[in-house]
Design a protein around this motif. Structure first.
Motif, PDB file in Angstrom:
ATOM      1  N   LYS A 231     -22.394  -1.174   9.042  1.00  0.00           N
ATOM      2  CA  LYS A 231     -23.825  -1.172   8.682  1.00  0.00           C
ATOM      3  C   LYS A 231     -24.072  -0.259   7.467  1.00  0.00           C
ATOM      4  N   GLU A 234     -23.035  -2.092   4.463  1.00  0.00           N
ATOM      5  CA  GLU A 234     -24.078  -3.086   4.148  1.00  0.00           C
ATOM      6  C   GLU A 234     -25.240  -2.427   3.389  1.00  0.00           C
ATOM      7  N   ILE A 235     -25.640  -1.251   3.860  1.00  0.00           N
ATOM      8  CA  ILE A 235     -26.714  -0.508   3.171  1.00  0.00           C
ATOM      9  C   ILE A 235     -26.268  -0.226   1.735  1.00  0.00           C
ATOM     10  N   LYS A 237     -24.292  -1.826  -0.215  1.00  0.00           N
ATOM     11  CA  LYS A 237     -24.286  -3.025  -1.082  1.00  0.00           C
ATOM     12  C   LYS A 237     -25.648  -3.237  -1.739  1.00  0.00           C
ATOM     13  N   LYS A 238     -26.714  -2.912  -1.025  1.00  0.00           N
ATOM     14  CA  LYS A 238     -28.068  -3.107  -1.576  1.00  0.00           C
ATOM     15  C   LYS A 238     -28.299  -2.258  -2.821  1.00  0.00           C
ATOM     16  N   TYR A 239     -27.642  -1.101  -2.855  1.00  0.00           N
ATOM     17  CA  TYR A 239     -27.862  -0.157  -3.969  1.00  0.00           C
ATOM     18  C   TYR A 239     -26.670  -0.133  -4.929  1.00  0.00           C
ATOM     19  N   ASN A 240     -25.687  -1.003  -4.629  1.00  0.00           N
ATOM     20  CA  ASN A 240     -24.443  -0.999  -5.401  1.00  0.00           C
ATOM     21  C   ASN A 240     -23.728   0.360  -5.290  1.00  0.00           C
ATOM     22  N   SER A 280     -34.181   3.520   1.430  1.00  0.00           N
ATOM     23  CA  SER A 280     -35.469   3.102   2.017  1.00  0.00           C
ATOM     24  C   SER A 280     -35.670   3.821   3.354  1.00  0.00           C
ATOM     25  N   ASP A 283     -33.395   2.470   5.978  1.00  0.00           N
ATOM     26  CA  ASP A 283     -31.991   2.914   5.859  1.00  0.00           C
ATOM     27  C   ASP A 283     -31.849   4.349   6.366  1.00  0.00           C
TER      28      ASP A 283
END
Ligand SMILES: NC(=O)c1ccc[n+]([C@@H]2O[C@H](COP(=O)([O-])OP(=O)(O)OC[C@H]3O[C@@H](n4cnc5c(N)ncnc54)[C@H](OP(=O)(O)O)[C@@H]3O)[C@@H](O)[C@H]2O)c1
Length: 314
Positions: A231, A234-235, A237-240, A280, A283
């Motif tokens: 997880k 995954e978090i 990946k959203k922010y690269n 966020s 997150d």
């Protein structure tokens, strides 16, 4: 990238990311420190106990001599080991760390642990423990720390692995307020209560094992580091960003400084590249939910020591 800073209670600025050096072997730590300074690190966490201060110091001095960085721009920490808690032992040990590092002063000197051992005991005893323990009160040790500060050998002084009650005893009995309490802090042990307690007293937290000491993954009884949680990946990946960057960003957002250890160039660079994104609320809530109050460094062999710190809630 240059890290943001926290203002300590004596006005000194502490960079919120530093390089950890525990278990960084001679033969690799010198290069790691040079890479770190080139990558923008200005905070290096050392200790007499790590037995590598000469190499760390050699890298620091080389970077200063080459003009890459000035001494006054660096924040160098070292720590007093458990065998040397007697008041008269503190300044000589502080001088020994300075000599190994080849520096005139430390930016921060810490009492490594609140509990002491006899001077001739093994550095990390595992048997005949009661015979190894000393009952020197850390208030006496703190008097030696104050002496080191007054002599100009340490610009700031602080503690490490102290619980709330021990912090208050130092505040009550000392004449100089500790600037920092360095404690384990990662999403498995987010230390929110201790952070708040120290904040109310204007004492900053430096978080060690921020990555959960990932190389211990799989050891029995060892908390699984959050950087291996899918997880968290995954978090990221959203922010690269990598899982380690997510975790370090989260910890700095709690208002603390972190000192990830690495001897790997790409990771050293990655671990300070965390100031260009904001997690966020969702997150952060997920990372908050990872708290299990499980320690990488419980040092349970010392649990019967009069000054063992982790029997208290925080
Ligand atoms: N005050 C105290 O009592 C105390 C106690 C423990 C530690 N400390 C301090 O805190 C520092 C940090 O704690 P720690 O060294 O125990 O643990 P840590 O920093 O949580 O983890 C270090 C481990 O993570 C790996 N790593 C580093 N960056 C990574 C990344 N971006 N992705 C994946 N893995 C990564 C490192 O491997 P590589 O090196 O192979 O890259 C190393 O195996 C210590 O070095 C020491 O300075 C203080």
């Amino acid at each position: 990238m240059i890290a943001k800073t926290i203002k300590l209670n004596n006005g000194v600025l502490l960079p919120t990311v530093g390089l950890g050096t525990y278990r960084s072997k001679p033969g690799e730590v010198e290069e790691a420190v040079k890479i770190a300074i080139d990558a923008g690190y200005r905070h290096i966490d050392c200790a007499w106990f790590y037995l590598n201060e000469a190499e760390v110091g050699s890298a620091i001095r080389e970077k200063i001599a080459s003009g890459a960085v000035k001494r006054e721009d660096l924040f160098i920490t070292s720590k007093l080991w458990n065998n040397f808690h007697a008041k008269d032992a503190v300044v000589p040990k502080l001088k020994e760390s300075l000599k190994a590092l080849g520096l005139d002063y430390l930016d921060l000197y810490l009492i490594h642990w609140p509990f002491g051992t006899k001077e001739d005991a093994p550095l990390m005893p595992t048997e005949n423990l009661q015979d190894c323990f000393s009952d020197v009160d850390y208030i006496e040790t703190w008097q030696g720390m104050e002496e080191g500060h007054k002599l100009g050998l340490a610009k700031s002084i602080g503690v490490s692995n102290f619980n709330a009650e021990q912090i208050d005893r130092v505040l009550k009995n000392g004449t100089i307020k500790p600037v920092v309490n360095q404690v384990e802090c990662n999403p498995n042990l987010n230390q929110k209560k201790l952070i708040e307690f120290c904040k109310q007293r204007d004492i900053a937290i430096v978080g060690y094992c921020p990555l959960g000491r990932s190389e211990y993954m799989g050891r029995p009884g060892f908390p699984e580091p959050t950087i291996f949680d899918p997880k968290v990946a995954e978090i990221g990946k959203k922010y690269n960003k990598s899982p380690a960057q997510v975790v370090l960003n989260y910890l700095v957002s709690l208002g603390i400084s972190v000192i990830p250890k690495s001897v790997t160039k790409s990771r050293i660079v990655e671990n300070i590249d965390i100031f260009d994104f904001t997690l966020s609320k969702e997150d952060i809530a997920y990372l908050d939910s990872c708290n299990k109050n499980k320690r990488v460094c419980p040092l349970t062999d010392f649990k019967d020591h009069k000054y063992y710190s982790f029997n208290a809630e925080f």
